[in-house]
Each structure stands twice: as structure tokens, then as C-alpha cells.
Design an enzyme around this catalytic site. Sequence first.
Site: not given
Length: 424
Positions: A7, A9-10, A167, A297, A315-316
Site C-alpha cells: 500500500g 497511500g499516506f 464537501e 487506516d 491522513a496525519q
Amino acid sequence: MNIVIIGGGFAGINLAKELLNQKGIQVTLVDKNNYNFFPPLIYQVATAFLEPSSISYPFRKFFAGKKNLKFRLGKLLKVVPSENKIILHNGELSYDHLVFATGAETSYFGMENVKKNAIPMKTLNDAIEMRNTILKNLEKAAICKDTRERRKLLTIVVAGGGPTGVEVSGMYAEMRKSIFQKEYPELGTSASNIYLIDGGPALLAPMSKASQEGTLEALTKLGVVVQLNTQVVDYVDDTVFLSTGKTIQTKNLIWAAGVSAMVFDGIPAESYGRGRRMATDAFNKVNGTENIYAIGDTCIQLTDTAFPGGHPQVAQVAIQQGLNLAENFKLMTRNKPLIPFKYNDKGSMAIIGKNKAVVDLPKPKMHFNGFFAWLIWLFIHLISLITYRNRIQTFFNWMIAYFSQDQSLRMIIRPDKTRKKTSN
Ligand SMILES: Cc1cc2nc3c(=O)[nH]c(=O)nc-3n(C[C@H](O)[C@H](O)[C@H](O)COP(=O)(O)OP(=O)(O)OC[C@H]3O[C@@H](n4cnc5c(N)ncnc54)[C@H](O)[C@@H]3O)c2cc1C
């Protein structure tokens, strides 16, 4: 030390970046996609404000020339811990240390009809599907003679009042105001409702009361119908069924209501915690394993005293866990004691529409809304994009959209499914 990260991602990409040029460490990053992307902005792709390439970047370009970092395209199917080996859909890899940074997937809470018929909001593919569906339905509405059918095509229901739901509904409300009349004269004054449905008593649940109330007020002013303490319980025959007994007729249900982590073959069942997240110790090592780690996550860590129920899936947390684990791998090569993970909460924010956003900062405790919060939101999201190319492209698109009160990316682009495949 041969580290395999699943993975990019972030969490995964920050871990890999931090291990660049580390002597004695070889990293292979495996991902089912050949690109890294930025989930906080996929709703802007879905609403045609940004192109997919503004918020994504190919792993191989990113890793080019970086001697100890390699990329492998592949979907993880199974882990064989007794042989330190993983099985991908297209082969096998061996590891000394294996890191899960696989994120989470959309959860429909067991509602099969919702899974089949709603539009999810998790991946770049979802965003493109959503853009195409909404644009196609607008075109259908423009030639539809039946008033009831036209209303269904123009009604948008967004499930989930977190940042994504807020959003998306805010963005559609802005689009309705600035674009519908100008570009779809056939629609005249046809009714087009936007609903935002949430099961809890407030929008943006983890944020401050001021942010929650400000968001509700701003969305209501934009004409979004917000229904709180209400759950979507089914979606069939263009009808959304709500827990209140009411129904909404629509061809557009956007699902931004929940995620859960994934279960992988080979990881002991007792290693999973709440939300199917892998339970880890303070150093992100998965409980009940020797050399397998989980970050972001997909992980739940109950050892951080400031977050006894586990960290939020944001994300952080993913970035900071990736960086901390990288530091620990470096320490391992030097036989030094490892550093336990502690989350540094830098705050949270959401954008509602043009010149409207909410920001909560924890230290010192502060809340902003309106134009200043909107500027902070733009700046933070811009600098968080992975490359200068992404930042410049996104900034350029935003400037055009801001000053022209418009965006010009409303193309319905999709593969031709009628074309026959030929093998050669
Ligand atoms: C629409 C949306 C908006 C969001 N907005 C915000 C926001 O504004 N602020 C915020 O802080 N957070 C936001 N989040 C949450 C944030 O994106 C996540 O917390 C963060 O992405 C977690 O990082 P990660 O590295 O754990 O997982 P991800 O970033 O999800 O990365 C997981 C990676 O694993 C890969 N992968 C998964 N399964 C496999 C497999 N079997 N084999 C190979 N590869 C696999 C995926 O392709 C992906 O690249 C948002 C999320 C979404 C979906």
C-alpha cells in the site's frame, strides 16, 4: 534488511520516502494501483473541478533513480508468515519485515442494494464514475419530458455528514448555482434537490460545536437539505429509504458514510481489532506476529494514552505512523531501542463552498470559519500534494475556477465497452 510495504497511500509512501538511501535497507512497495493519489481531493475530481492527474502520481516515476526503493504492481491475496512470503495476484515476494499500509475500503454496513446501486467515494475510479454518472444524468434530464423522472435525475442524495459528505454536497450546490442555468437552459426552473443525510445529531462529528453549527448554517444557505439523526436503510428502484420512514426518489445516491479495514488471508483472526483494523503494539507491530507491522487506516493502536480508543482514521495519523516506523527500522539496523508512537494532532478542517470553510486547531484551541478558514484549507491541501507538478496544476485549476466562477472539466470520458478485445 528486506522490507515489503503493501500500500502506497499516506502511510506507505511516507515510510518508503523516509527509508531512501538507508544503508542495509532494501524496500519494495507493492500497490494494486500504479499511482499514489490524494483522497482528500477526490471529491473535486468527482465534481469536475480537478483532473485525476492533478491529485495522483505514478509510483515508478516517483521511485526512478532511487537505488534502495522498488515498486511492484500487484494486489495482495495472502500472507504466509511461516515462510516470510506474500502471494500477489501476479506472483510472490519474500520479506524480512512486512508492513500493511492498505488503508480501508467502503463499508455499506451489509446493505446489498446500497452496495449495488450507490456511488462510493473512496478511490479515484469512484470519483470518475461519480462525475460520469452525474453528468450523464444531467444530459438525460435535459431531454426528459416526464417531470417526475426529471426530478429523480436531478436530485442528489449524499449519505454521510463527515468532511467528504459536506464537501460533495457543498460543491454540487455551488455548481447548481453557477452552472445549471448557464449551460443547461433546457432545465428551466426544474426542481433539483440536494440532500445530506447523517445518522448522528451533528455534521462533522469530531469537530467543534462552532464548526458543526457554522457548516449546517452555510449548507442550508446554499440550499442543501440536511437531515440529521437519520440513516439510509435501503436504496432500490431509484428510492432511498430512510430510518425515519420517509423516502427520497433519486438516481444519484452518493455513499460517503463509512469505511472498514480489510481482512487478509494468513493474518491470525485474533490479530484484528475494532472495525477489522489490525491491532498493534506501540511500535506498530501486529499483535501475535513476529515481523509484521500495520500503519495508517488499517491499524488500531490502543497504547497511546491520549487516544485510549485508538487514533482517528485520518491522513496525519497515517503519515506520522509511517515516519515513526521508518525511524524504528533505522534504529533496528543499529540495535538501538525503538520509539513508541505518539500522535501529534495538528487539527481538522472542512471546506463547504467558495470562501467558506471551518478549521479547528487543538494547540492553542482555536476555531476559524469563513474566508480565512477557506484560505488555510486551500494552502494546507496544496502543500500536502505529493509533487510540485501536482501543486502547480491544482493551483492553476483553482485560480481559473475561482475567477471565472466556473470549471471546464465536465467531459464524460469512459472506456468503449462495445469494442471487442483481441489477443495477440
Ligand atoms: C474521500 C475521502 C476524503 C478524505 N478526506 C480527508 C481529509 O480531508 N483529511 C484527512 O486527514 N483525511 C481524509 N481522509 C482519510 C485519509 O485519506 C485516510 O486516513 C488516509 O488515506 C489513510 O492513509 P493510508 O495510507 O492508511 O491508506 P490509503 O491512503 O487509503 O492507502 C492505501 C493504499 O493501499 C493500496 N491497497 C489496498 N489494498 C491493497 C491490496 N490488497 N494490495 C495492494 N495494495 C493495496 C491502495 O491502492 C492504496 O494505495 C479522506 C478519505 C477519503 C476516502
